[in-house]
Motif scaffolding. Structure first.
Motif, PDB file in Angstrom:
ATOM      1  N   UNK A 240       5.958  66.520   1.463  1.00 36.98           N
ATOM      2  CA  UNK A 240       6.010  65.824   2.944  1.00 36.98           C
ATOM      3  C   UNK A 240       6.534  66.735   3.782  1.00 36.98           C
ATOM      4  N   UNK A 241       6.658  68.157   3.467  1.00 40.30           N
ATOM      5  CA  UNK A 241       7.071  69.075   4.453  1.00 40.30           C
ATOM      6  C   UNK A 241       6.126  69.777   4.938  1.00 40.30           C
ATOM      7  N   UNK A 242       6.523  70.305   6.388  1.00 39.81           N
ATOM      8  CA  UNK A 242       5.512  71.339   7.215  1.00 39.81           C
ATOM      9  C   UNK A 242       6.519  72.632   7.317  1.00 39.81           C
ATOM     10  N   UNK A 243       5.987  73.513   7.056  1.00 38.53           N
ATOM     11  CA  UNK A 243       6.386  75.104   7.423  1.00 38.53           C
ATOM     12  C   UNK A 243       5.488  75.404   8.678  1.00 38.53           C
ATOM     13  N   UNK A 244       6.297  75.527   9.776  1.00 37.45           N
ATOM     14  CA  UNK A 244       5.723  75.741  10.884  1.00 37.45           C
ATOM     15  C   UNK A 244       6.000  77.004  11.693  1.00 37.45           C
ATOM     16  N   UNK A 245       5.188  77.967  12.115  1.00 35.44           N
ATOM     17  CA  UNK A 245       5.429  79.172  12.656  1.00 35.44           C
ATOM     18  C   UNK A 245       5.142  78.911  14.014  1.00 35.44           C
ATOM     19  N   UNK A 246       5.997  79.201  15.121  1.00 39.22           N
ATOM     20  CA  UNK A 246       5.801  78.944  16.594  1.00 39.22           C
ATOM     21  C   UNK A 246       6.589  79.797  17.476  1.00 39.22           C
ATOM     22  N   UNK A 247       5.968  79.901  18.525  1.00 39.69           N
ATOM     23  CA  UNK A 247       6.846  80.792  19.431  1.00 39.69           C
ATOM     24  C   UNK A 247       7.865  80.173  19.977  1.00 39.69           C
ATOM     25  N   UNK A 248       8.970  80.943  20.670  1.00 36.95           N
ATOM     26  CA  UNK A 248      10.149  80.219  21.142  1.00 36.95           C
ATOM     27  C   UNK A 248       9.996  79.200  22.262  1.00 36.95           C
ATOM     28  N   UNK A 249       9.049  79.220  22.708  1.00 36.51           N
ATOM     29  CA  UNK A 249       8.658  78.150  23.903  1.00 36.51           C
ATOM     30  C   UNK A 249       8.184  76.831  23.291  1.00 36.51           C
TER      31      UNK A 249
END
Length: 744
Positions: free
Chosen positions: A29-38
């Motif tokens: 039930x978890x998501x590993x998210x890569x995202x920019x600082x904004x």
């Protein structure tokens, strides 16, 4: 989230944000998210909510309490039990005409009504929520199939002539052409929720154990600590501790955080952190690790890292990140589910429109539509993996092997390199007296050992306990001599009077008789700990203390080598004992003094070189390596964290079960593939048959039930797999209960 279609929808919604990529794990039930600082956390949570699901930032895991009404496993179990009690009579009466008595259909209607409403309510509610967001999932199929079957049955009973007291319903290979009373399809309304809830219950049991590795790491953390400031002492919460502050660690207490000793000396037990049984003597200037146990005197430590910067926290992050991964078979299911449900709904709508436009009566059109929805319900698909895993786990338990999931089954067959821990894995993990060398002209080995054991009775040092225990065994149960004027000197040894003679068990001196000096040199070359025994000031013996190989370790490594798997030894211990163990087991590649981060780095390097790597370990220091490896194998006699971070757990006291795990995993993986092939193939054949009017909903429900039973039956064949190894009868059951008891 309840199915692979849910996962695909959440990943797609998060992926619409600029620069964002996400991997969602259905089991955790978890998501590993890569995202920019904004991109803020609130934006990510809003995106998930727009997909029709709730979301929150990860919180520390807390074990579920026994009897907790909010426990998801308990809720699934209770709903499944009630559903089974109501649905089984409906299935039997509807599908066995010989058992149909007067007004049997009304009894079935009364039993099926709570199943179609209350038991299937989770499917209905999730289907409605998805409808509001323009989404369709497996719950949509289940909800529509149950609602359509029950609604048509209600129409048939009240308005279609099926409510007559003497009505009988037999199997028909094709839908009724409209002659006679309408048929009831209550077995579909009751059977679909029953089979799907059974699959969901198995999934809920697996999910509950997912966070156990992180909870095991959390149990090593200290809640409060005594700090010393301006000569005064006060107790504070560990969260208030800051870098540079001095804190006290009393004997028997766990060190609160990473630091440097500024006052005191002691033996520190690092077994829960590094996996090494040999205690480490620390003095001012020595570094200590949070989570280690102070086994000796009072220490004053200056904190050098707190919170997320500690070694324990870094290991926890590694485990959490590795658990967010996804098996290849799950990715395939995610891709298929993205088009499967909408395709089935489209087919059902087209079938309804076609039969209506072709001039068929309403019963025939609705019957074909309902048959499509019912026959496409994903019972077999949902049961394919969990039933095989349950059967394999039960079979493996008898041989001392616990297989945790599909990831192990997919990767174990291709592993070509196994990284082995030393202490507690290849060796016993406990200090033993390996050899006693006495001066030829002295009182003799037995007498010197008796006196040394008597003095060490008063010591709490692990080396002292090993000497005392060995002396008792040699004395065959006879009491050791009483000691007067016992004294322990930190970093030096112990002394006292036994039988009127002054006995010292101490660090070896520089001047020893030739026989003792030769024994000391051999012990140091083998990496063993040594102590000198002096009686009345004369050096009489050298006692070598160290870890010993587990029974069967040589056979286990040899079996791995014959399977084409290259063994690599990686340990936090010193170079000499690591090389000594490797020489005994004929292991060519060794790595000594490895920290948890070093072991994880070694695994990453081997994988980067193209090797498929498995890790076998038993300590907290192995948890990170177990998690980043393609396959983690832990000994059940080790720490909770290692067992929970691994894909395979061996509840036996040796690693000889690794070969059995390979065979069982290969058979289980093949069974899961056969189950999935049947599940997809079944839909590929039966959906077209239902669409062209060659299946009644009752026969569709029977086919759906039969497909589920075939999947379960194929999985149960794993219980007959013959394994070459034999479980140790003495202790295996107890070990099994102990490992199983770790799960909250």
């Amino acid at each position: 989230m309840t199915c692979a279609a849910c996962v695909r929808r959440v990943e797609k919604r998060l992926g619409r944000l600029d620069g964002v990529s996400a991997t969602v794990n259905l089991a955790t039930g978890r998501a590993r998210v890569s995202h920019p600082p904004g991109v803020t956390a609130d934006a990510l949570i809003d995106a998930v909510r727009q997909a029709g699901y709730a979301a929150a930032l990860p919180a520390p895991e807390r074990p579920a309490k026994s009897g907790d009404p909010d426990d998801p496993v308990r809720r699934e179990r209770d709903r499944l039990v009630v559903t089974a009690l109501l649905a089984v009579p409906v299935l039997v009466l509807s599908m066995v005409p010989a058992l149909q008595f007067r007004n049997w259909q009304w009894l079935c209607f009364a039993l099926a009504a709570p199943v179609a409403v209350w038991s299937a309510w989770p499917f209905h509610s999730r289907a409605l929520r998805g409808l509001r967001h323009g989404a369709s999932t497996m719950d949509t199929l289940v909800s529509l199939g149950v609602a359509a079957s029950f609604s048509w049955s209600a129409y048939a009973l009240f308005l279609g002539g099926a409510g007559e007291p003497d009505m009988r319903m037999a199997f028909s290979l094709v839908p009724d052409a409209g002659h006679g009373p309408a048929h009831v399809y209550l077995e579909a309304a009751a059977g679909v929720p029953l089979f799907v809830l059974a699959g969901r219950f198995l999934e809920a049991r697996g999910r509950r154990a997912t966070g156990a590795a992180l909870r095991g790491l959390a149990r090593l953390r200290v809640r409060d600590v005594v700090v010393r400031e301006d000569g005064a002492e006060r107790r504070i919460a560990v969260e208030e501790l800051r870098v540079g502050q001095h804190f006290l660690v009393r004997p028997g207490e766990r060190i609160a955080t990473d630091g440097v000793v500024v006052e005191g000396s002691s033996a520190v037990d690092l077994s829960l952190v590094t996996g090494e049984s040999e205690p480490v003597e620390v003095r001012p200037g020595a570094e200590v690790t949070g989570g280690a146990v102070n086994a000796g005197g009072l220490l004053v430590v200056r904190a050098t890292a707190v919170g997320a910067g500690t070694r324990l926290a870094r290991i926890a992050r590694m485990v959490a990140e590795a658990q967010a991964g996804k098996a290849r078979v799950q990715r395939l299911a995610d891709s298929v589910a993205g088009v499967f449900v909408p395709a089935v709904l489209a087919v059902a709508a087209v079938v309804l429109g076609f039969w209506t436009g072709a001039g068929a009566d309403s019963q025939g059109a609705v019957t074909a539509c309902v048959a499509v929805l019912v026959v496409a319900c994903p019972c077999a698909l949902g049961l394919a993996t969990p039933t095989a895993l349950m059967a394999a786990t039960g079979r493996g338990a008898g041989a001392g092997v616990l297989v945790r999931g599909a990831r192990a089954l997919e990767t174990l067959h291709g592993v070509d390199t196994v990284v082995l821990d030393k202490t507690g894995t290849l060796t016993t993990g406990r200090m033993h007296v390996v050899r006693v060398t006495a001066r030829p002209e002295g009182p003799g080995e037995a007498e010197v050992l008796r006196l040394a054991g008597g003095v060490e009775q008063g010591s709490e040092h692990p080396v002292g306990r090993a000497v005392a225990d060995h002396a008792r065994r040699v004395q065959s149960g006879q009491a050791l001599p009483e000691v007067r004027e016992f004294r322990a000197t930190a970093g030096r040894g112990v002394s006292g009077y036994a039988d009127g003679r002054r006995v010292e068990v101490r660090t070896p001196g520089e001047t020893l008789p030739d026989a003792l000096a030769h024994a000391l040199a051999e012990a140091e070359a083998a990496g063993r700990t040594t102590v000198e025994v002096a009686v009345d000031g004369v050096a009489e013996a050298v006692i070598e203390v160290g870890d010993v190989l587990r029974p069967g370790s040589y056979r286990a490594v040899d079996r791995l080598r014959r399977l084409g798997v290259r063994p690599v030894l990686a340990s936090g211990d010193r170079e000499a004992p690591v090389r000594a163990v490797a020489a005994e087991l004929r292991i060519a590649e060794t790595h000594a003094r490895c920290t948890p981060e070093d072991k994880a780095g070694l695994v990453r390097r081997l994988r980067a070189e193209g090797h498929r790597v498995a890790v076998v370990g038993d300590g907290v220091n192995d948890a990170a390596a177990l998690s980043v490896a393609e396959l983690g194998i832990a000994l059940g006699s080790g720490t909770d964290v290692a067992a929970e971070a691994a894909d395979v757990t061996l509840v036996r006291h040796d690693i000889d079960a690794v070969a059995d795990a390979v065979r069982l995993a290969r058979r289980t993986r093949g069974t899961i593939r056969a189950n999935l092939l049947w599940a997809f193939g079944y839909n590929a054949v039966t959906v077209p048959l239902a669409a062209v009017g060659l299946l009644t909903p009752m026969l569709a429900a029977a086919a759906m039930s039969a497909s589920s039973l075939l999947v379960v039956g194929n999985s149960l064949r794993l219980r007959t797999v013959r394994l070459s190894g034999k479980a140790q009868r003495n202790g295996t059951s107890a070990d099994m209960r102990r490992v199983a008891g770790r799960k909250p």
